[in-house]
Design an enzyme around this catalytic site. Sequence first.
Site, PDB file in Angstrom:
ATOM      1  N   ASP A 127       0.880  -1.157   0.000  1.00 19.82           N
ATOM      2  CA  ASP A 127       0.000   0.000   0.000  1.00 19.82           C
ATOM      3  C   ASP A 127       0.932   1.226   0.000  1.00 19.82           C
ATOM      4  OD1 ASP A 127      -2.333   1.615   0.506  1.00 19.82           O
ATOM      5  OD2 ASP A 127      -1.684   1.722   2.596  1.00 19.82           O
ATOM      6  N   LEU A 128       0.400   2.403  -0.275  1.00 21.41           N
ATOM      7  CA  LEU A 128       1.269   3.592  -0.353  1.00 21.41           C
ATOM      8  C   LEU A 128       1.090   4.501   0.869  1.00 21.41           C
ATOM      9  CD1 LEU A 128       3.182   5.568  -1.724  1.00 21.41           C
ATOM     10  CD2 LEU A 128       1.396   6.112  -3.349  1.00 21.41           C
ATOM     11  N   ASP A 129      -0.069   5.170   0.920  1.00 24.65           N
ATOM     12  CA  ASP A 129      -0.301   6.104   2.024  1.00 24.65           C
ATOM     13  C   ASP A 129      -0.295   5.358   3.359  1.00 24.65           C
ATOM     14  OD1 ASP A 129      -1.188   8.155   3.702  1.00 24.65           O
ATOM     15  OD2 ASP A 129      -3.289   7.805   3.213  1.00 24.65           O
TER      16      ASP A 129
ATOM     17  N   THR B   2       0.611  10.490   3.600  1.00 25.11           N
ATOM     18  CA  THR B   2      -0.126  11.517   2.858  1.00 25.11           C
ATOM     19  C   THR B   2      -1.550  11.673   3.394  1.00 25.11           C
ATOM     20  OG1 THR B   2      -0.664   9.817   1.215  1.00 25.11           O
ATOM     21  CG2 THR B   2       1.105  11.335   0.649  1.00 25.11           C
TER      22      THR B   2
ATOM     23  N   LYS C  63      -9.103   6.442   5.181  1.00 24.31           N
ATOM     24  CA  LYS C  63      -7.812   5.821   4.846  1.00 24.31           C
ATOM     25  C   LYS C  63      -8.017   4.597   3.956  1.00 24.31           C
ATOM     26  CE  LYS C  63      -4.926   7.399   8.626  1.00 24.31           C
ATOM     27  NZ  LYS C  63      -4.189   7.065   9.827  1.00 24.31           N
ATOM     28  N   GLY C  64      -7.309   4.587   2.838  1.00 23.88           N
ATOM     29  CA  GLY C  64      -7.382   3.439   1.929  1.00 23.88           C
ATOM     30  C   GLY C  64      -8.651   3.415   1.087  1.00 23.88           C
ATOM     31  N   VAL C  65      -9.502   4.424   1.277  1.00 25.17           N
ATOM     32  CA  VAL C  65     -10.786   4.468   0.564  1.00 25.17           C
ATOM     33  C   VAL C  65     -10.635   5.340  -0.689  1.00 25.17           C
ATOM     34  CG1 VAL C  65     -13.198   5.181   0.804  1.00 25.17           C
ATOM     35  CG2 VAL C  65     -12.003   4.164   2.746  1.00 25.17           C
TER      36      VAL C  65
ATOM     37  N   ARG D  54     -11.211   7.881  -3.953  1.00 23.44           N
ATOM     38  CA  ARG D  54     -11.642   9.284  -3.963  1.00 23.44           C
ATOM     39  C   ARG D  54     -13.173   9.388  -4.015  1.00 23.44           C
ATOM     40  NH1 ARG D  54      -8.934  12.426  -8.689  1.00 23.44           N
ATOM     41  NH2 ARG D  54      -7.195  11.154  -7.930  1.00 23.44           N
TER      42      ARG D  54
ATOM     43  N   SER E 188      -1.973   0.582  -4.403  1.00 22.04           N
ATOM     44  CA  SER E 188      -2.575   1.743  -3.736  1.00 22.04           C
ATOM     45  C   SER E 188      -3.914   2.091  -4.380  1.00 22.04           C
ATOM     46  CB  SER E 188      -1.628   2.940  -3.868  1.00 22.04           C
ATOM     47  OG  SER E 188      -2.278   4.124  -3.493  1.00 22.04           O
ATOM     48  N   ALA E 189      -4.815   2.620  -3.561  1.00 18.29           N
ATOM     49  CA  ALA E 189      -6.106   3.093  -4.085  1.00 18.29           C
ATOM     50  C   ALA E 189      -5.935   4.447  -4.765  1.00 18.29           C
ATOM     51  CB  ALA E 189      -7.096   3.222  -2.941  1.00 18.29           C
ATOM     52  N   SER E 190      -4.747   5.040  -4.634  1.00 21.11           N
ATOM     53  CA  SER E 190      -4.554   6.407  -5.111  1.00 21.11           C
ATOM     54  C   SER E 190      -4.180   6.488  -6.590  1.00 21.11           C
ATOM     55  CB  SER E 190      -3.465   7.094  -4.284  1.00 21.11           C
ATOM     56  OG  SER E 190      -3.225   8.374  -4.823  1.00 21.11           O
ATOM     57  N   LYS E 191      -4.939   7.313  -7.304  1.00 19.61           N
ATOM     58  CA  LYS E 191      -4.614   7.553  -8.715  1.00 19.61           C
ATOM     59  C   LYS E 191      -3.372   8.430  -8.832  1.00 19.61           C
ATOM     60  CE  LYS E 191      -9.409   7.165 -10.059  1.00 19.61           C
ATOM     61  NZ  LYS E 191     -10.633   7.936 -10.260  1.00 19.61           N
ATOM     62  N   ASN E 192      -2.977   9.046  -7.721  1.00 17.27           N
ATOM     63  CA  ASN E 192      -1.746   9.838  -7.704  1.00 17.27           C
ATOM     64  C   ASN E 192      -0.528   8.979  -7.379  1.00 17.27           C
ATOM     65  OD1 ASN E 192      -2.679  12.738  -8.018  1.00 17.27           O
ATOM     66  ND2 ASN E 192      -4.006  12.073  -6.345  1.00 17.27           N
TER      67      ASN E 192
ATOM     68  N   LYS F 217     -10.851  -1.139  -1.983  1.00 19.95           N
ATOM     69  CA  LYS F 217     -10.640  -1.895  -0.763  1.00 19.95           C
ATOM     70  C   LYS F 217     -11.865  -1.634   0.127  1.00 19.95           C
ATOM     71  CE  LYS F 217      -5.738  -0.725  -1.225  1.00 19.95           C
ATOM     72  NZ  LYS F 217      -4.600   0.054  -0.743  1.00 19.95           N
TER      73      LYS F 217
ATOM     74  N   GLU G  95      -0.250  -3.246   4.642  1.00 22.21           N
ATOM     75  CA  GLU G  95      -1.287  -2.209   4.739  1.00 22.21           C
ATOM     76  C   GLU G  95      -1.310  -1.523   6.103  1.00 22.21           C
ATOM     77  OE1 GLU G  95      -3.783  -0.510   3.651  1.00 22.21           O
ATOM     78  OE2 GLU G  95      -4.053  -1.221   1.604  1.00 22.21           O
ATOM     79  N   ASP G  96      -1.768  -0.269   6.098  1.00 19.62           N
ATOM     80  CA  ASP G  96      -1.938   0.454   7.366  1.00 19.62           C
ATOM     81  C   ASP G  96      -3.404   0.717   7.681  1.00 19.62           C
ATOM     82  OD1 ASP G  96      -2.177   2.358   5.215  1.00 19.62           O
ATOM     83  OD2 ASP G  96      -2.299   3.866   6.796  1.00 19.62           O
TER      84      ASP G  96
HETATM   85  P1  B16 Z   1      -6.480   9.601  -4.756  1.00 16.84           P
HETATM   86  P2  B16 Z   1      -3.614   4.165  -0.173  1.00 16.84           P
HETATM   87  C1  B16 Z   1      -5.481   6.051  -0.420  1.00 16.84           C
HETATM   88  O1  B16 Z   1      -4.153   5.663  -0.484  1.00 16.84           O
HETATM   89  C2  B16 Z   1      -5.643   7.064   0.716  1.00 16.84           C
HETATM   90  O2  B16 Z   1      -5.402   6.441   1.971  1.00 16.84           O
HETATM   91  C3  B16 Z   1      -7.057   7.582   0.700  1.00 16.84           C
HETATM   92  O3  B16 Z   1      -7.242   8.532   1.725  1.00 16.84           O
HETATM   93  C4  B16 Z   1      -7.337   8.212  -0.671  1.00 16.84           C
HETATM   94  O4  B16 Z   1      -8.663   8.681  -0.746  1.00 16.84           O
HETATM   95  C5  B16 Z   1      -7.104   7.142  -1.761  1.00 16.84           C
HETATM   96  O5  B16 Z   1      -5.782   6.681  -1.666  1.00 16.84           O
HETATM   97  C6  B16 Z   1      -7.363   7.672  -3.165  1.00 16.84           C
HETATM   98  O6  B16 Z   1      -6.414   8.648  -3.468  1.00 16.84           O
HETATM   99  O7  B16 Z   1      -7.530  10.628  -4.511  1.00 16.84           O
HETATM  100  O8  B16 Z   1      -5.089  10.164  -4.819  1.00 16.84           O
HETATM  101  O9  B16 Z   1      -6.814   8.734  -5.955  1.00 16.84           O
HETATM  102  O10 B16 Z   1      -3.609   4.043   1.327  1.00 16.84           O
HETATM  103  O11 B16 Z   1      -4.518   3.150  -0.854  1.00 16.84           O
HETATM  104  O12 B16 Z   1      -2.246   4.224  -0.770  1.00 16.84           O
HETATM  105 MG    MG Z   2      -2.807   3.229   3.308  1.00 15.02          MG
END
Ligand code: B16
Ligand code: MG
Length: 216
Positions: free
Chosen positions: A11-13, A19, A47-49, A51, A116-120, A146, A170-171
Amino acid sequence: MLEGIKLVIFDLDGVLTETSNQHFTAWQSMAKKIGVTLAPEFEEKLKGVSRTESLNRILELTDRVFSDDEKQRLQDQKNKHYQSLIQDFDESHLFEGVKPLLKLLKSKGILLALGSASKNGPTLIKALGIDQAFDYIVNPQNLRSKPHPDIFLEPMLHYGLDAKACIGIEDADAGVRAIKAANMFAIGIGNQENLPDADIHFPNILALYETLKSTQ
Ligand code: B16
Ligand code: MG
């Protein structure tokens, strides 16, 4: 812990860097604009959810109804703000122990994936200077969020592996549940109380690295 392991999915964040604070600050200021106050405890719920799912959880706190276009605008607004808050991120923002852990796993021929769930995510790991260490980066775009197992199953299926040969780190509780739903071994960065479903817990990545190093 690494016996028979061929793939580790990170996982990332909250695992590689922090972040969550920036995500939450951006959500708080977006929420304020629509008359919603987010209590500090709400950060844990996001967290982990993804956008979109995060926005839906926030909108549950108001009776106002938003069109799809308005919802898209709110998400875009939050994301722009979030990106501005992480624009200075570089290697110094990596958690201690990340680089040596990636190196140790690589030296054992273990494949590394970003789940990671993050598109960034891709931009962020580049800024952190660790993008080259990853063999596979999951694109969360069309996958279920997730705690569905999709983000963890994708790299496993890509490499044609059995779940027993994979570990997820994961955190967030939603993330740990996703790893367990994929039938993988779950390393929780946190404690038993926050992450009741994890197979093992470490307070941080450095502690995980030191344990692995001393048992090799
Ligand atoms: P984005 P992870 C998650 O990261 C964050 O914990 C969560 O708060 C955020 O909404 C999600 O990424 C989506 O991020 O808006 O950048 O696409 O913990 O899965 O690395
Ligand atoms: Mg995380």
